[in-house]
Design an enzyme around this catalytic site. Structure first.
Site, PDB file in Angstrom:
ATOM      1  N   SER A  73      -1.958  25.232  -9.731  1.00 50.34           N
ATOM      2  CA  SER A  73      -1.353  24.463 -10.827  1.00 50.34           C
ATOM      3  C   SER A  73      -2.288  23.467 -11.502  1.00 50.34           C
ATOM      4  CB  SER A  73      -0.116  23.711 -10.320  1.00 50.34           C
ATOM      5  OG  SER A  73       0.965  24.601 -10.180  1.00 50.34           O
ATOM      6  N   LYS A  76      -2.730  23.762 -15.220  1.00 51.28           N
ATOM      7  CA  LYS A  76      -1.875  23.118 -16.222  1.00 51.28           C
ATOM      8  C   LYS A  76      -2.611  22.033 -17.005  1.00 51.28           C
ATOM      9  CE  LYS A  76       2.515  24.027 -13.823  1.00 51.28           C
ATOM     10  NZ  LYS A  76       2.134  24.620 -12.530  1.00 51.28           N
ATOM     11  N   SER A 137       5.074  19.437 -12.210  1.00 55.98           N
ATOM     12  CA  SER A 137       4.252  20.658 -12.171  1.00 55.98           C
ATOM     13  C   SER A 137       5.119  21.881 -12.419  1.00 55.98           C
ATOM     14  CB  SER A 137       3.523  20.796 -10.826  1.00 55.98           C
ATOM     15  OG  SER A 137       2.547  21.810 -10.898  1.00 55.98           O
ATOM     16  N   LYS A 263      -3.854  15.969 -11.238  1.00 58.09           N
ATOM     17  CA  LYS A 263      -3.004  17.136 -11.025  1.00 58.09           C
ATOM     18  C   LYS A 263      -3.276  17.815  -9.692  1.00 58.09           C
ATOM     19  CE  LYS A 263       0.205  19.810 -12.383  1.00 58.09           C
ATOM     20  NZ  LYS A 263       0.465  20.018 -10.926  1.00 58.09           N
TER      21      LYS A 263
END
Length: 428
Positions: A73, A76, A137, A263
């Site tokens: 993720s 992203k 997320s 993140k």
């Protein structure tokens, strides 16, 4: 014969200037915060890692940093960059809306993935989707952003690849906007590739993504630092909690590390990953860890390893900031043999922070010590090159850390007779 002697003398003079044009200063010691990590004892329990200065990209630590690995993720962050870029370009606004496709809705309602539930009967604002992408997320939200930016998932992936290539990232493998394995995307899977493929980048590549995002859109930190928020989907309210547990108030918060982004990412192949950033003592760094342990959903290993890396940087390096307009002693002039004045003063054209290991000495020199006339005030005439007695100072660009050196005043070309006189009798 006279020409040969003159040439030899000029060569010696240039060499002498180069030697005297090196400025050296000692890195001051830094007080330890908690535990004192030495590089040889750091032993990060991750597959790959990197730590860099957020502004200059100077690399402060690296472990297997150029080997591509699954990034999950953390993907992203690229999706968010392209969303913010579209807003900046006026192609989208925060109040623009996008309605998820049936395939995206199905993914968003899969509780095995990180998500906020979406419905096909409603269009969602870019702002809500953006917040859900960064805080929760949410995979479906990220894919809906991709749809809003490019119309469909495949076109958006091509846009992601083009962006990364423009940043010099050439070994990335990108198949979707969210970071799930291709086979988990159902009918939204990228065509022509296997079900098991996942997005891949090296730790170095991911650090570049973080650096670009923070430089071009620093406002992203206003969202990545949010610990929790509510997402509304019609009559349904979903509570979002940030997966970055290093934020203040969450379980892996360190009082001496005011982390405010960026993140996380987790898949079975990727393990636990985290691209983090922290600003301490006025200096921001970016860290990336790939492939930390992930025994279960409560395993904090990626944050433990990130804290270890951040502590190491702040405890073992001294950050020296040289402000724009600074004149660096020993490297503040260039020779201008054909100018009205035979030398020109130069200063730093931008503020730069250089990190040096404690006990080492930083050195500054000019890439050029002799330039041609005319010289214009404010024009770049050379670059400051930085090094340290402890070794080179590499950066994400693949080169050592540099900064522009600009002239402080005009220096026009001397007239023909002056130049002729100098060629015969010397510059004085």
């Amino acid at each position: 014969m006279l020409k040969k002697i003159k040439k030899a003398l000029l060569s010696l003079a240039a060499s002498g200037l180069l030697l005297t044009g090196i400025s050296t200063w000692q890195a001051a010691p830094v007080a330890a915060a908690t535990a004192n990590y030495q590089q040889q004892d750091l032993n990060l329990d991750v597959k790959a890692a990197i730590a860099v200065d957020a502004d200059s990209g100077q690399i402060l630590y690296a472990k297997n940093a150029t080997t591509p690995r699954q990034i999950a993720s953390m993907t992203k962050l690229v999706t968010v960059y392209l969303t913010l870029q579209a807003i900046k370009q006026g192609k989208l606004s925060w109040t623009s809306t996008s309605k998820p496709t049936a395939a995206i809705v199905k993914i968003s309602q899969n509780t095995e993935y990180s998500n906020v539930p979406l419905t096909s009967s409603r269009a969602y604002t870019i702002k809500d989707l953006y917040r859900a992408t960064l805080i929760e997320s949410a995979n479906g939200a990220a894919m809906t952003l991709a749809q809003a930016v490019s119309g469909d998932q495949v076109t958006f992936v091509k846009k992601m690849r083009k962006l990364l290539t423009s940043w010099g990232i050439k070994d990335a493998k990108i198949y979707n906007a969210c970071g799930l394995a291709n086979g988990n995307l159902g009918s939204a899977a990228y065509p022509g590739v296997g079900k098991d493929v996942e997005n891949e980048m090296s730790a170095t590549d991911m650090a570049i993504v973080c650096q670009k995002l923070l430089k071009d859109f620093p406002e992203v930190l206003q969202t990545t630092s949010i610990t929790s928020a509510t997402f509304s989907s019609g009559s349904t309210q979903s509570q979002m909690t940030n997966w970055n547990w290093m934020l203040k108030g969450l379980s892996s918060y360190y009082s001496d590390l005011p982390v405010d982004g960026l993140k996380t990412g987790t898949t079975d192949k990727a393990g636990a990953c985290f691209a983090g950033t922290v600003k301490k003592n006025g200096h921001r760094i970016i860290t990336v860890v790939l492939g930390a342990k992930h025994a279960n959903s409560q395993d904090p290993s990626r944050f433990v390893q990130t804290a270890k890396l951040m502590h190491y940087v702040y405890q073992n390096y001294t950050a020296v900031t040289l402000k724009k307009g600074s004149s660096i002693s020993g490297a503040n002039t260039v020779k201008v043999p054909e100018g009205k004045e035979t030398s020109s003063k130069v200063v730093l054209d931008k503020t730069v922070t250089i990190w040096a290991k404690q006990g080492s000495k930083l050195q500054t020199s000019l890439s050029k010590t002799t330039v041609s006339a005319p010289v214009k005030k404010g024009s770049k005439v050379a670059s400051y090159k930085f090094s340290a007695t402890s070794g080179k100072l590499p950066s994400l660009s693949g080169k050592t850390v540099t900064a522009p050196a600009v002239a402080t005043q005009d220096n026009q070309e001397a007239n023909f007779f002056v130049r002729l006189w100098r060629s015969i009798f010397g510059s004085k």
